[in-house]
Design an enzyme around this catalytic site. Structure first.
Site, PDB file in Angstrom:
ATOM      1  N   ASP A  10       0.806  -1.088   0.157  1.00  0.00           N
ATOM      2  CA  ASP A  10       0.031  -0.018  -0.055  1.00  0.00           C
ATOM      3  C   ASP A  10       0.984   1.312  -0.086  1.00  0.00           C
ATOM      4  OD1 ASP A  10      -2.343   1.978   0.509  1.00  0.00           O
ATOM      5  OD2 ASP A  10      -1.425   1.802   2.460  1.00  0.00           O
ATOM      6  N   TYR A  12      -0.151   5.125   0.862  1.00  0.00           N
ATOM      7  CA  TYR A  12      -0.408   6.294   1.608  1.00  0.00           C
ATOM      8  C   TYR A  12      -0.526   5.704   3.066  1.00  0.00           C
ATOM      9  CZ  TYR A  12      -1.483   8.545  -2.758  1.00  0.00           C
ATOM     10  OH  TYR A  12      -1.250   9.220  -3.796  1.00  0.00           O
TER      11      TYR A  12
END
Lengths: 221, 221
Positions: A10, A12
């Site tokens: 991932d 952010y």
């Protein structure tokens, strides 16, 4: 025997510190940068869930602007379009977490396959990755914008299977967001929660397979 | 000319004060009741969005327990099953907002159709309404549990149309939750946002038709 693995990151909150935007927020909200950044992030995520439920997908760059606008309104200091643009531009210069670059570099050297998988649409995601100079380590950059379904929908996670042919449980999915880990676990991935802020496991009955406070333990896998 | 209207009321936060549970929380979390109540509610709502996206529906009573558990863990004071049960029982004795009863009574006297529409499953919803003695004013009690799709999905709001045959825009939808109002507006209802905590409009591009700080203005419609 090959020990090559596929790691899905991932972006952010996991590779990049979303709250590094707090400094830029200080320009328009003196003394409130951190608080604005918190609200901004919270609403940004919430709006992806809500748009998903409403069946009203909009790209993450738009959702991010809408969330910023809410945060500014909540703090009683609406921004001009130009000010919004400046803060959204700053969102493309978020800081990597201290260990992110070294971990990616080590994993790549070992021959693992590295995938980036994000809610971010290409418009905001690609400039961020390019500026941070990490694209060389990444084999595939995937955005939910391709399917227009946000995490944690199965349709979003399925994008990864459309890209690499591997059994779900052989894919190691990494996120700092507990809800993202819950979704990925429910989907069938092997999950490692990068629990950077020492949160309890989400009450979604999908506990992570592994839990670390940073990405540092990964190269020893 | 008939002026009879259909009013649809959300329950948690709109007719009932979810934070009246704070007092009961004080028993197990001295000095932290309000904070527990805030986290509990926040996670309760978030888990409905997440389960919706994951395609993992669970009844609101289960989601409410899971959210309480998270709140307790976050505050470093896990609850026993018995303690959880007591707090969940207290959730069936939430306080009505000061004006709720009188407003329902006035609207009913005027011949309007009153509908309750909630995320709550019958197991937790019916005891709450019964204890508060408001069922006499209500024509229909609807729960998303019938379709097992949470608000703000169109499928959830459609339950109302399955119950009464009226054009969407003739139905007045009332909620204190900005995101619920956004969903109802997108669905086509006439919306009145009971903005009890003076929040900005949600950044979902579905502003309410009307906005009030309490239910009090309704009987003058």
């Amino acid at each position: 025997m090959t020990t090559n693995k596929t790691f899905v990151f991932d972006v952010y909150g996991t590779l990049f510190d979303v709250h590094s935007i707090g400094k830029a927020c200080e320009t328009y909200f003196p003394g409130k940068g951190e608080s604005i950044s918190e609200t901004w992030r919270q609403k940004q995520i919430q709006y992806t869930f809500l748009r998903q439920a409403m069946g009203k997908y909009a790209p993450f760059s738009e959702v991010t602007r809408d969330a910023l606008r809410f945060a500014a309104d909540l703090h009683g200091r609406p921004l001009s379009l130009k000010e919004e643009d400046r803060l959204l531009e700053a969102y493309q210069s978020l800081s990597l977490f201290p260990e992110s670059l070294e971990v990616l570099s080590h994993l790549k050297e070992k021959g693992h396959t590295l995938i980036i998988f994000s809610n971010g649409d290409p418009l905001m995601l690609h400039p961020l990755l390019k500026k941070a100079q990490i694209t060389n380590y990444i084999d595939h950059i995937l955005s939910v914008d391709t399917v227009k379904q946000y995490k944690p929908t199965p349709a979003a996670y399925h994008l990864i299977l459309d890209t690499i042919e591997e059994p779900r449980s052989d894919i190691v999915f990494l996120s700092s967001n507990g809800w993202d880990i819950s979704g990925a676990k429910a989907f069938g991935f092997t999950t490692a929660w990068i629990n950077r802020s020492a949160q309890p496991v989400e009450g979604l009955h999908q506990p992570p397979h592994y839990e670390y406070s940073t990405l540092n333990p990964l190269p020893t896998w």
